[in-house]
Design a protein around this motif. Structure first.
Motif, PDB file in Angstrom:
ATOM      1  N   LEU A 144       0.818  -1.206   0.000  1.00 27.14           N
ATOM      2  CA  LEU A 144       0.000   0.000   0.000  1.00 27.14           C
ATOM      3  C   LEU A 144       0.854   1.260   0.000  1.00 27.14           C
ATOM      4  O   LEU A 144       0.570   2.225  -0.725  1.00 27.14           O
ATOM      5  CB  LEU A 144      -0.923  -0.020   1.221  1.00 27.14           C
ATOM      6  N   VAL A 145       1.919   1.276   0.809  1.00 28.33           N
ATOM      7  CA  VAL A 145       2.705   2.508   0.960  1.00 28.33           C
ATOM      8  C   VAL A 145       3.700   2.735  -0.171  1.00 28.33           C
ATOM      9  O   VAL A 145       4.499   3.670  -0.098  1.00 28.33           O
ATOM     10  CB  VAL A 145       3.418   2.568   2.330  1.00 28.33           C
ATOM     11  N   THR A 146       3.633   1.927  -1.217  1.00 18.34           N
ATOM     12  CA  THR A 146       4.376   2.303  -2.432  1.00 18.34           C
ATOM     13  C   THR A 146       3.690   3.477  -3.119  1.00 18.34           C
ATOM     14  O   THR A 146       4.311   4.175  -3.923  1.00 18.34           O
ATOM     15  CB  THR A 146       4.468   1.127  -3.421  1.00 18.34           C
ATOM     16  N   PHE A 147       2.401   3.692  -2.803  1.00 20.06           N
ATOM     17  CA  PHE A 147       1.628   4.815  -3.343  1.00 20.06           C
ATOM     18  C   PHE A 147       1.682   4.851  -4.877  1.00 20.06           C
ATOM     19  O   PHE A 147       1.936   5.900  -5.482  1.00 20.06           O
ATOM     20  CB  PHE A 147       2.112   6.148  -2.761  1.00 20.06           C
ATOM     21  N   LYS A 148       1.460   3.698  -5.491  1.00 18.55           N
ATOM     22  CA  LYS A 148       1.401   3.618  -6.953  1.00 18.55           C
ATOM     23  C   LYS A 148       0.090   2.968  -7.350  1.00 18.55           C
ATOM     24  O   LYS A 148      -0.429   2.108  -6.629  1.00 18.55           O
ATOM     25  CB  LYS A 148       2.567   2.796  -7.513  1.00 18.55           C
ATOM     26  N   ALA A 149      -0.417   3.338  -8.527  1.00 18.04           N
ATOM     27  CA  ALA A 149      -1.706   2.783  -8.933  1.00 18.04           C
ATOM     28  C   ALA A 149      -1.892   2.871 -10.433  1.00 18.04           C
ATOM     29  O   ALA A 149      -1.349   3.755 -11.099  1.00 18.04           O
ATOM     30  CB  ALA A 149      -2.844   3.531  -8.236  1.00 18.04           C
ATOM     31  N   ASN A 150      -2.676   1.937 -10.954  1.00 18.77           N
ATOM     32  CA  ASN A 150      -3.296   2.127 -12.260  1.00 18.77           C
ATOM     33  C   ASN A 150      -4.601   2.855 -11.995  1.00 18.77           C
ATOM     34  O   ASN A 150      -5.594   2.264 -11.588  1.00 18.77           O
ATOM     35  CB  ASN A 150      -3.550   0.789 -12.948  1.00 18.77           C
ATOM     36  N   HIS A 151      -4.596   4.143 -12.237  1.00 18.99           N
ATOM     37  CA  HIS A 151      -5.687   5.038 -11.851  1.00 18.99           C
ATOM     38  C   HIS A 151      -6.644   5.313 -13.009  1.00 18.99           C
ATOM     39  O   HIS A 151      -7.520   6.173 -12.911  1.00 18.99           O
ATOM     40  CB  HIS A 151      -5.058   6.349 -11.338  1.00 18.99           C
ATOM     41  N   ARG A 152      -6.496   4.581 -14.105  1.00 21.35           N
ATOM     42  CA  ARG A 152      -7.316   4.826 -15.293  1.00 21.35           C
ATOM     43  C   ARG A 152      -8.771   4.404 -15.080  1.00 21.35           C
ATOM     44  O   ARG A 152      -9.060   3.548 -14.245  1.00 21.35           O
ATOM     45  CB  ARG A 152      -6.735   4.083 -16.499  1.00 21.35           C
ATOM     46  N   LYS A 153      -9.655   5.014 -15.882  1.00 22.86           N
ATOM     47  CA  LYS A 153     -11.087   4.708 -15.831  1.00 22.86           C
ATOM     48  C   LYS A 153     -11.611   4.750 -17.260  1.00 22.86           C
ATOM     49  O   LYS A 153     -12.109   5.779 -17.727  1.00 22.86           O
ATOM     50  CB  LYS A 153     -11.833   5.717 -14.948  1.00 22.86           C
ATOM     51  N   THR A 154     -11.490   3.635 -17.987  1.00 15.42           N
ATOM     52  CA  THR A 154     -11.864   3.609 -19.393  1.00 15.42           C
ATOM     53  C   THR A 154     -12.644   2.340 -19.713  1.00 15.42           C
ATOM     54  O   THR A 154     -12.493   1.313 -19.041  1.00 15.42           O
ATOM     55  CB  THR A 154     -10.629   3.653 -20.316  1.00 15.42           C
ATOM     56  N   ILE A 155     -13.452   2.420 -20.756  1.00 17.79           N
ATOM     57  CA  ILE A 155     -14.109   1.246 -21.322  1.00 17.79           C
ATOM     58  C   ILE A 155     -14.188   1.461 -22.829  1.00 17.79           C
ATOM     59  O   ILE A 155     -14.463   2.579 -23.286  1.00 17.79           O
ATOM     60  CB  ILE A 155     -15.512   1.012 -20.722  1.00 17.79           C
ATOM     61  N   ALA A 156     -13.944   0.401 -23.591  1.00 14.26           N
ATOM     62  CA  ALA A 156     -13.974   0.499 -25.047  1.00 14.26           C
ATOM     63  C   ALA A 156     -14.601  -0.750 -25.638  1.00 14.26           C
ATOM     64  O   ALA A 156     -14.335  -1.866 -25.199  1.00 14.26           O
ATOM     65  CB  ALA A 156     -12.560   0.689 -25.604  1.00 14.26           C
ATOM     66  N   ALA A 172     -13.254   8.473 -18.306  1.00 17.91           N
ATOM     67  CA  ALA A 172     -13.992   9.115 -17.219  1.00 17.91           C
ATOM     68  C   ALA A 172     -13.112   9.413 -16.015  1.00 17.91           C
ATOM     69  O   ALA A 172     -11.978   8.941 -15.911  1.00 17.91           O
ATOM     70  CB  ALA A 172     -15.162   8.212 -16.799  1.00 17.91           C
ATOM     71  N   SER A 173     -13.697  10.183 -15.092  1.00 18.13           N
ATOM     72  CA  SER A 173     -13.100  10.341 -13.761  1.00 18.13           C
ATOM     73  C   SER A 173     -13.801   9.439 -12.754  1.00 18.13           C
ATOM     74  O   SER A 173     -13.434   9.415 -11.585  1.00 18.13           O
ATOM     75  CB  SER A 173     -13.192  11.803 -13.305  1.00 18.13           C
ATOM     76  N   ALA A 174     -14.815   8.686 -13.215  1.00 14.03           N
ATOM     77  CA  ALA A 174     -15.666   7.889 -12.330  1.00 14.03           C
ATOM     78  C   ALA A 174     -15.238   6.434 -12.275  1.00 14.03           C
ATOM     79  O   ALA A 174     -14.833   5.855 -13.290  1.00 14.03           O
ATOM     80  CB  ALA A 174     -17.113   7.977 -12.803  1.00 14.03           C
ATOM     81  N   LEU A 188     -10.432  21.480 -24.035  1.00 17.57           N
ATOM     82  CA  LEU A 188     -11.009  20.702 -22.946  1.00 17.57           C
ATOM     83  C   LEU A 188     -10.135  19.473 -22.722  1.00 17.57           C
ATOM     84  O   LEU A 188      -9.850  18.736 -23.674  1.00 17.57           O
ATOM     85  CB  LEU A 188     -12.441  20.280 -23.292  1.00 17.57           C
ATOM     86  N   ILE A 189      -9.703  19.263 -21.485  1.00 16.68           N
ATOM     87  CA  ILE A 189      -8.898  18.094 -21.121  1.00 16.68           C
ATOM     88  C   ILE A 189      -9.542  17.466 -19.898  1.00 16.68           C
ATOM     89  O   ILE A 189      -9.682  18.121 -18.857  1.00 16.68           O
ATOM     90  CB  ILE A 189      -7.436  18.489 -20.817  1.00 16.68           C
ATOM     91  N   LEU A 190      -9.931  16.204 -20.011  1.00 14.19           N
ATOM     92  CA  LEU A 190     -10.569  15.548 -18.867  1.00 14.19           C
ATOM     93  C   LEU A 190     -10.287  14.054 -18.887  1.00 14.19           C
ATOM     94  O   LEU A 190      -9.897  13.490 -19.901  1.00 14.19           O
ATOM     95  CB  LEU A 190     -12.078  15.813 -18.871  1.00 14.19           C
ATOM     96  N   GLY A 191     -10.464  13.438 -17.726  1.00 17.22           N
ATOM     97  CA  GLY A 191     -10.241  12.004 -17.602  1.00 17.22           C
ATOM     98  C   GLY A 191      -9.952  11.609 -16.171  1.00 17.22           C
ATOM     99  O   GLY A 191     -10.552  12.132 -15.229  1.00 17.22           O
ATOM    100  N   SER A 192      -8.972  10.716 -16.005  1.00 14.38           N
ATOM    101  CA  SER A 192      -8.708  10.138 -14.687  1.00 14.38           C
ATOM    102  C   SER A 192      -7.721  10.934 -13.852  1.00 14.38           C
ATOM    103  O   SER A 192      -7.635  10.734 -12.639  1.00 14.38           O
ATOM    104  CB  SER A 192      -8.165   8.712 -14.853  1.00 14.38           C
ATOM    105  N   ALA A 193      -6.947  11.817 -14.470  1.00  7.38           N
ATOM    106  CA  ALA A 193      -5.797  12.415 -13.798  1.00  7.38           C
ATOM    107  C   ALA A 193      -6.161  13.613 -12.936  1.00  7.38           C
ATOM    108  O   ALA A 193      -6.654  14.631 -13.438  1.00  7.38           O
ATOM    109  CB  ALA A 193      -4.739  12.829 -14.825  1.00  7.38           C
TER     110      ALA A 193
END
Length: 469
Positions: free
Chosen positions: A197-209, A217-219, A390-395
């Motif tokens: 957990l304390v490596t503080f790394k993640a795949n933070h993406r939120k996509t579907i195709a 998305a950000s959701a 416009l720039i939006l997404g997971s970040a």
């Protein structure tokens, strides 16, 4: 004796120094930090979720759109979702269960459908707790791919030598004697879960195709995130192939044999014709964000520069926002107050001290009025008479999210302000800012932190990586 002690201490210190040196020199993995070509055939639509009146009212567009992508897929479905978790005893809508059911149902309806779910190990508390919905997906023939985040650069460099050199070699196992750090009401976990957990790394993406359309998305499809306010964009055309290309490194890291997800389709007609769009990941998002802020000018048709975000703290961006305000740009931020996350107190870091710093430089700030949910949006919008971006997404706008530590996916648009995707984004932001028809935001200075300790803590965490944001 003293010399012997120094000699004895020198070896571990040397090994740590060597590990730290390798950590700091670690390169971005090949294929990440992706910048797709500009596309015109996207037929993009702006989507949003908003919760207001202290959580009593909600407007939702994103999750129904995700379910629709699943329901209409005929060739393939590729999901990459950070939080995909069915928390027990949750009072929130069962997002994870519903999406799991929909995926399994569609696979049964179309047996030849290629489906895979990419996610982060946080959903199993890093292998320490079972996830029954993932087991159901696997049983239905839908592979669940856990991202190998050790491939990524290290967000917490001071800890990384211990993790990479020692702790990562401990085998994962379910069950243990320690309280679950993600949800204390769920199954206990082993020590190793905390160590990862304390490596503080993640795949933070939120996509579907699918072969027909995609959503960035950000959701998250996560029960306890169901009421969060979020944004997304739905699109079609050749940009789907770019999105699939951006996912190839994660598929390649997996030890499992997986199908090659591709979408060689002819371009669809674009009714707008004057809006360029491209897929961006990781530090390419930061590059585009900084250019958009730098492009905002007070003398060019009264540019308005919007940021609506759960977190804002990245130091280069902070400097550029202050510079934009100094040259007369109308800079407007809508922020979450970072007081609470999933029932845990957060103390307002990083947004409160960051907002104090920006407000002193002339940046206009309003605070989204949250209840039990979060203002989880991640969006930048620049509008002027001639052009819009416009720039939006997971970040989120933080070091972890923008500097090649997490995996992130955004979409960037640029073109005529009259295009529907820009008109809809502008109307969304104006509605929140002006409190049209409901109370969404406030300008209360009570949200600003005057404490030096909190400002110092924010600066230390952002610069060092010793943080969860």
């Amino acid at each position: 004796m003293k010399k012997s002690l120094l000699t004895f201490a020198a070896l571990p210190l040397s090994l740590y120094a060597f590990g730290l040196f390798r950590t700091l020199r670690r390169k971005t993995p090949a294929g990440t930090s992706f910048r797709g070509p500009a596309r015109l055939d996207h037929e993009a639509a702006f989507l949003y979720d908003v919760t207001y009146q202290n959580g009593d009212k909600r407007e939702e567009q994103i999750f129904p759109a995700i379910l629709n992508v699943v329901a209409e897929a005929e060739s393939f479905l590729l999901l990459d979702m950070f939080l995909f978790h069915d928390a027990k005893e949750s009072k929130f809508p069962p997002r994870a269960e519903v999406l799991t059911d929909q995926l399994i149902q569609r696979k049964r309806e179309v047996p030849q459908l290629q489906v895979a779910v990419i996610t982060d190990r946080v959903n199993t508390v890093y292998g320490g707790a079972p996830a029954k919905h993932f087991q159901r997906l696997e049983h239905a023939g839908i592979p669940v791919i856990f991202t190998e985040t050790d491939q990524l650069r290290d967000s917490n460099p001071l800890y990384a030598p211990f993790w990479r050199g020692i702790f990562s070699r401990i085998n994962r196992k379910e069950g243990g004697s320690l309280i679950n750090p993600i949800n204390p009401k769920e199954a206990k976990v082993p020590l190793r879960s905390y160590l990862e957990l304390v490596t503080f790394k993640a795949n933070h993406r939120k996509t579907i195709a699918s072969e027909k359309e995609a959503i960035v998305a950000s959701a998250n499809p996560h029960n306890e995130s169901a009421w969060h306010s979020n944004v997304a964009v739905k699109f079609s055309g050749t940009m789907i192939e770019d999105l699939l290309r951006s996912e190839q490194p994660i598929l390649h890291w997996s030890p499992r044999p997986l199908p090659a997800f591709t979408n060689k389709r002819t371009a669809v007609k674009n009714e707008e014709g004057d809006v360029k769009a491209r897929i961006l990941t990781e530090s390419r998002i930061k590059e585009a964000v900084l250019k958009a802020v730098q492009a905002a000018q007070a003398a060019q048709g009264e540019d308005i520069l919007w940021i609506a975000s759960f977190y804002v703290s990245e130091r280069t961006l902070m400097a550029e926002l202050k510079a934009a305000a100094a040259r007369g740009v109308d800079v407007r931020l809508i922020l979450d107050d970072n007081e609470e996350a999933f029932g845990r107190k957060k103390g307002g870091i990083p947004n409160r001290p960051a907002a104090e710093e920006l407000a002193k430089a002339g940046v206009n700030i309003r605070w989204y009025q949250t209840g039990v949910e979060q203002f989880h949006t991640k969006l930048l919008f620049r509008e002027s008479e001639e052009t819009a971006q416009l720039i939006l997404g997971s970040a989120n706008f933080t070091r972890r999210n923008l500097n090649d530590f997490n995996l992130e996916t955004n979409v960037a648009f640029e073109g005529s302000p009259a295009a529907p995707v820009f008109q809809d984004a502008s109307a969304y932001l104006e509605r929140l800012w002006e409190n049209k028809d409901e109370t969404f935001t406030c300008a209360s200075t009570d949200q600003l932190s005057k404490r030096r300790l909190k400002q110092s803590a924010y600066q230390l965490q952002e610069r060092s990586g010793l943080s969860t944001f």
